[in-house]
Design a protein around this motif. Structure first.
Motif, PDB file in Angstrom:
ATOM      1  N   ALA A 137     -49.944   6.497  22.188  1.00 24.35           N
ATOM      2  CA  ALA A 137     -50.324   7.379  21.088  1.00 24.35           C
ATOM      3  C   ALA A 137     -50.195   6.631  19.771  1.00 24.35           C
ATOM      4  O   ALA A 137     -49.490   5.618  19.669  1.00 24.35           O
ATOM      5  N   ARG A 138     -50.849   7.124  18.760  1.00 27.72           N
ATOM      6  CA  ARG A 138     -50.785   6.475  17.456  1.00 27.72           C
ATOM      7  C   ARG A 138     -49.336   6.405  16.972  1.00 27.72           C
ATOM      8  O   ARG A 138     -48.571   7.357  17.072  1.00 27.72           O
ATOM      9  N   GLY A 139     -48.960   5.244  16.435  1.00 28.73           N
ATOM     10  CA  GLY A 139     -47.607   5.029  15.943  1.00 28.73           C
ATOM     11  C   GLY A 139     -46.657   4.489  16.992  1.00 28.73           C
ATOM     12  O   GLY A 139     -45.534   4.097  16.672  1.00 28.73           O
ATOM     13  N   GLU A 140     -47.099   4.475  18.261  1.00 24.64           N
ATOM     14  CA  GLU A 140     -46.254   3.969  19.341  1.00 24.64           C
ATOM     15  C   GLU A 140     -46.793   2.669  19.928  1.00 24.64           C
ATOM     16  O   GLU A 140     -46.343   2.207  20.969  1.00 24.64           O
ATOM     17  N   GLU A 141     -47.765   2.046  19.239  1.00 29.90           N
ATOM     18  CA  GLU A 141     -48.283   0.760  19.687  1.00 29.90           C
ATOM     19  C   GLU A 141     -47.194  -0.310  19.494  1.00 29.90           C
ATOM     20  O   GLU A 141     -46.488  -0.310  18.497  1.00 29.90           O
ATOM     21  N   GLY A 142     -47.105  -1.223  20.448  1.00 29.24           N
ATOM     22  CA  GLY A 142     -46.096  -2.266  20.329  1.00 29.24           C
ATOM     23  C   GLY A 142     -44.693  -1.728  20.545  1.00 29.24           C
ATOM     24  O   GLY A 142     -44.502  -0.554  20.899  1.00 29.24           O
ATOM     25  N   PRO A 143     -43.682  -2.556  20.308  1.00 31.80           N
ATOM     26  CA  PRO A 143     -42.304  -2.164  20.639  1.00 31.80           C
ATOM     27  C   PRO A 143     -41.548  -1.456  19.530  1.00 31.80           C
ATOM     28  O   PRO A 143     -40.496  -0.868  19.787  1.00 31.80           O
ATOM     29  N   TRP A 144     -42.079  -1.484  18.294  1.00 32.75           N
ATOM     30  CA  TRP A 144     -41.221  -1.162  17.150  1.00 32.75           C
ATOM     31  C   TRP A 144     -40.743   0.272  17.108  1.00 32.75           C
ATOM     32  O   TRP A 144     -39.647   0.551  16.609  1.00 32.75           O
ATOM     33  N   GLY A 145     -41.526   1.194  17.627  1.00 32.28           N
ATOM     34  CA  GLY A 145     -41.105   2.588  17.628  1.00 32.28           C
ATOM     35  C   GLY A 145     -40.602   3.067  18.967  1.00 32.28           C
ATOM     36  O   GLY A 145     -40.296   4.244  19.131  1.00 32.28           O
ATOM     37  N   THR A 146     -40.516   2.147  19.933  1.00 30.05           N
ATOM     38  CA  THR A 146     -40.104   2.537  21.289  1.00 30.05           C
ATOM     39  C   THR A 146     -38.878   1.747  21.736  1.00 30.05           C
ATOM     40  O   THR A 146     -37.751   2.133  21.478  1.00 30.05           O
ATOM     41  N   TYR A 147     -39.082   0.603  22.412  1.00 30.91           N
ATOM     42  CA  TYR A 147     -37.948  -0.083  23.033  1.00 30.91           C
ATOM     43  C   TYR A 147     -37.315  -1.162  22.161  1.00 30.91           C
ATOM     44  O   TYR A 147     -36.308  -1.760  22.567  1.00 30.91           O
ATOM     45  N   ALA A 148     -37.863  -1.440  20.981  1.00 27.86           N
ATOM     46  CA  ALA A 148     -37.186  -2.366  20.070  1.00 27.86           C
ATOM     47  C   ALA A 148     -36.020  -1.621  19.427  1.00 27.86           C
ATOM     48  O   ALA A 148     -36.224  -0.634  18.720  1.00 27.86           O
ATOM     49  N   ARG A 149     -34.816  -2.072  19.680  1.00 24.23           N
ATOM     50  CA  ARG A 149     -33.647  -1.306  19.245  1.00 24.23           C
ATOM     51  C   ARG A 149     -32.806  -2.065  18.207  1.00 24.23           C
ATOM     52  O   ARG A 149     -31.684  -1.665  17.907  1.00 24.23           O
ATOM     53  N   MET A 150     -33.375  -3.153  17.657  1.00 28.37           N
ATOM     54  CA  MET A 150     -32.679  -3.834  16.587  1.00 28.37           C
ATOM     55  C   MET A 150     -32.813  -3.040  15.288  1.00 28.37           C
ATOM     56  O   MET A 150     -33.733  -2.242  15.130  1.00 28.37           O
ATOM     57  N   ILE A 151     -31.915  -3.276  14.364  1.00 26.24           N
ATOM     58  CA  ILE A 151     -31.990  -2.590  13.071  1.00 26.24           C
ATOM     59  C   ILE A 151     -32.996  -3.285  12.165  1.00 26.24           C
ATOM     60  O   ILE A 151     -33.740  -2.647  11.425  1.00 26.24           O
ATOM     61  N   THR A 152     -33.015  -4.612  12.230  1.00 21.18           N
ATOM     62  CA  THR A 152     -33.965  -5.385  11.438  1.00 21.18           C
ATOM     63  C   THR A 152     -34.743  -6.332  12.356  1.00 21.18           C
ATOM     64  O   THR A 152     -34.320  -6.605  13.482  1.00 21.18           O
ATOM     65  N   LEU A 153     -35.861  -6.851  11.861  1.00 23.95           N
ATOM     66  CA  LEU A 153     -36.564  -7.898  12.590  1.00 23.95           C
ATOM     67  C   LEU A 153     -35.681  -9.139  12.660  1.00 23.95           C
ATOM     68  O   LEU A 153     -34.753  -9.315  11.869  1.00 23.95           O
ATOM     69  N   ARG A 154     -35.998 -10.031  13.602  1.00 27.67           N
ATOM     70  CA  ARG A 154     -35.201 -11.253  13.750  1.00 27.67           C
ATOM     71  C   ARG A 154     -35.749 -12.401  12.914  1.00 27.67           C
ATOM     72  O   ARG A 154     -35.042 -13.358  12.652  1.00 27.67           O
TER      73      ARG A 154
END
Length: 464
Positions: free
Chosen positions: A66-83
């Motif tokens: 669904a829109r906004g759930e493409e890629g990991p950032w809103g789903t399984y990426a659980r870091m607070i910031t990017l690396r």
């Protein structure tokens, strides 16, 4: 500072000034896209922008989410910031006002930008959603690619399942911008699958209901960054405790990506010969990447966090109270297991490629690695052209996979840090876009030459 709507108009004006969105030069074919991009995350959207800058506009992005759930950032990426370091540019492709930095400063000011160490994950997701809108990218969500038929008469037939049901999409080129797992699948060790019911474990790539595990004891296997991302996230959600188990006796400390970023390796990696490419990536795999200092510190700050070094899992077994984990240093009991065990690269694991997978060359088909470097993981990677295109095992099969591109993590050995890494996207996207544009031009070269020879539009109209 300004509101986002006003800033977006500034960006659109900059893009118009640069000629972005100019009419396409490619001769259209009825009912056929020039390019279909599979994957609407940062790589897929960046690839689309790169093609639009080449004036290849007859394209479509499809994404199963669904829109906004493409890629990991809103789903399984659980870091607070990017690396990645905040100053790196990527999918902006050199348009200053399209960079994340300009996006941030426009809304929050320069002082705020100076204060942040790394880009907050949620803000990066917001940026990607804005990027899609400001570029007016043609994304079709909730559309899953089921099968790619071999290319015939210069066209692929893509079987998809979309919001309106099954359908066929036809395209001259197909770009698999399918992220870190898009060249194979996430890896779950066989001994875990054979010993436990699925209700007892999950891979870090899955949705894990940590909020529903209040007070439970969680064990995480792996020493990669995602292991500690999940540890700090699980603890913040109220789990009882988290134990991280690592096979290595010491955590990695050196991040080879920082060397690549600083020395020009990333944009020029594909200029190396095969022997040097293999040597570099063989070392890269063996070194492994350390967790970021901030993520590890967040995890270790919790009193109910424990790190077990030199402690691979020899055995797991379900018991009445949960799961027993057997290690060389003892046996432990947990309620739930989380696997930070990476992925397997093998295009034959991808169901959408089943009709063409046996035509695609692997590194083992092209390059014989020295014994001290030989690695079956690397050997299984696809052997790509300098433009990310799959190459054939047999030259007789070239036509059936021509125009099929692996713009995902499986490009690692051939192209280095590129298609699925922010570190390399800014260099990878122009290379991909130029290769596709050149291919489209050359496929129609006879028609172009004839049209040129027939061209007689009057420009000079003086009556002198």
């Amino acid at each position: 500072m300004m509101d986002l709507a006003t800033y977006s108009e500034t960006v659109r004006n900059d893009l118009d000034t640069l000629g972005c969105g100019a009419p396409s030069w490619v001769q259209s074919r009825d009912g056929v896209y020039d390019v279909v991009i599979v994957g609407g995350g940062q790589s897929g959207m960046g690839a689309a922008f790169g093609l639009m800058r080449e004036r290849v506009n007859n394209l479509l992005i499809i994404d199963e989410n669904a829109r906004g759930e493409e890629g990991p950032w809103g789903t399984y990426a659980r870091m607070i910031t990017l690396r990645t370091p905040k100053h790196l540019t990527s999918i902006d492709l050199g348009v200053a006002s399209l960079t994340f930095r300009s996006y941030w400063v426009a809304q929050h000011g320069q002082e705020s930008w100076d204060k942040i160490d790394k880009i907050p994950r949620q803000d990066w997701l917001d940026y990607l959603n804005w990027y899609r809108d400001v570029l007016d990218l043609p994304v079709q969500n909730e559309t899953t690619l089921k099968q790619i038929s071999p290319r015939e008469n210069g066209v692929y037939r893509l079987q998809v399942d979309g919001p309106s049901g099954p359908s066929i999409i036809r395209a001259r080129n197909v770009v698999l911008a399918t992220g870190i797992q898009g060249g194979g699948e996430w890896h779950t060790p066989d001994f875990i699958k054979q010993s436990l019911p699925k209700a007892r474990y999950a891979h870090t790539s899955e949705a894990i209901p940590y909020k529903q595990m209040q007070g439970q004891k969680i064990a995480i296997l792996g020493n990669g960054a995602s292991a500690f991302d999940n540890a700090q996230h699980a603890l913040s959600q109220g789990v009882g405790s988290v134990d991280v188990f690592c096979r290595r006796k010491e955590l990695p400390q050196v991040n080879p990506i920082r060397f690549m970023e600083q020395t020009g390796v990333v944009p020029r990696f594909c200029d190396l010969d095969d022997a040097l490419k293999y040597q570099v990536i063989s070392s890269f795999i063996k070194r492994a990447q350390p967790p970021t200092n901030d993520t590890f510190t967040r995890s270790a700050a919790w009193p109910n966090f424990t790190l077990h070094l030199g402690s691979p899992w020899d055995e797991v077994r379900e018991i009445e109270r949960g799961v027993e984990v057997v290690t060389p240093k003892g046996t432990f009991m947990f309620d739930y297991l989380v696997l930070s065990t990476g992925l397997v690269t093998d295009h034959e694991l991808r169901p959408e490629l089943s009709h063409v997978a046996d035509k695609i060359a692997r590194w083992q088909d092209v390059f014989k690695a020295p014994e001290d470097q030989k690695n079956p993981i690397l050997d299984a990677h696809p052997y790509l052209s300098e433009g990310f295109e799959f190459t054939p095992v047999d030259s007789d099969d070239a036509s059936v996979i021509k125009g099929l591109y692996a713009f995902n993590y499986s490009a690692l050995v051939s192209m280095g840090l590129s298609a699925a890494a922010l570190t390399g996207l800014g260099y990878a996207i122009p290379r991909l876009a130029q290769d596709i544009a050149s291919g489209l031009f050359l496929e129609d070269k006879i028609e172009w030459v004839q049209r040129y020879l027939d061209y007689d539009e009057v420009e000079f109209v003086s009556e002198w």
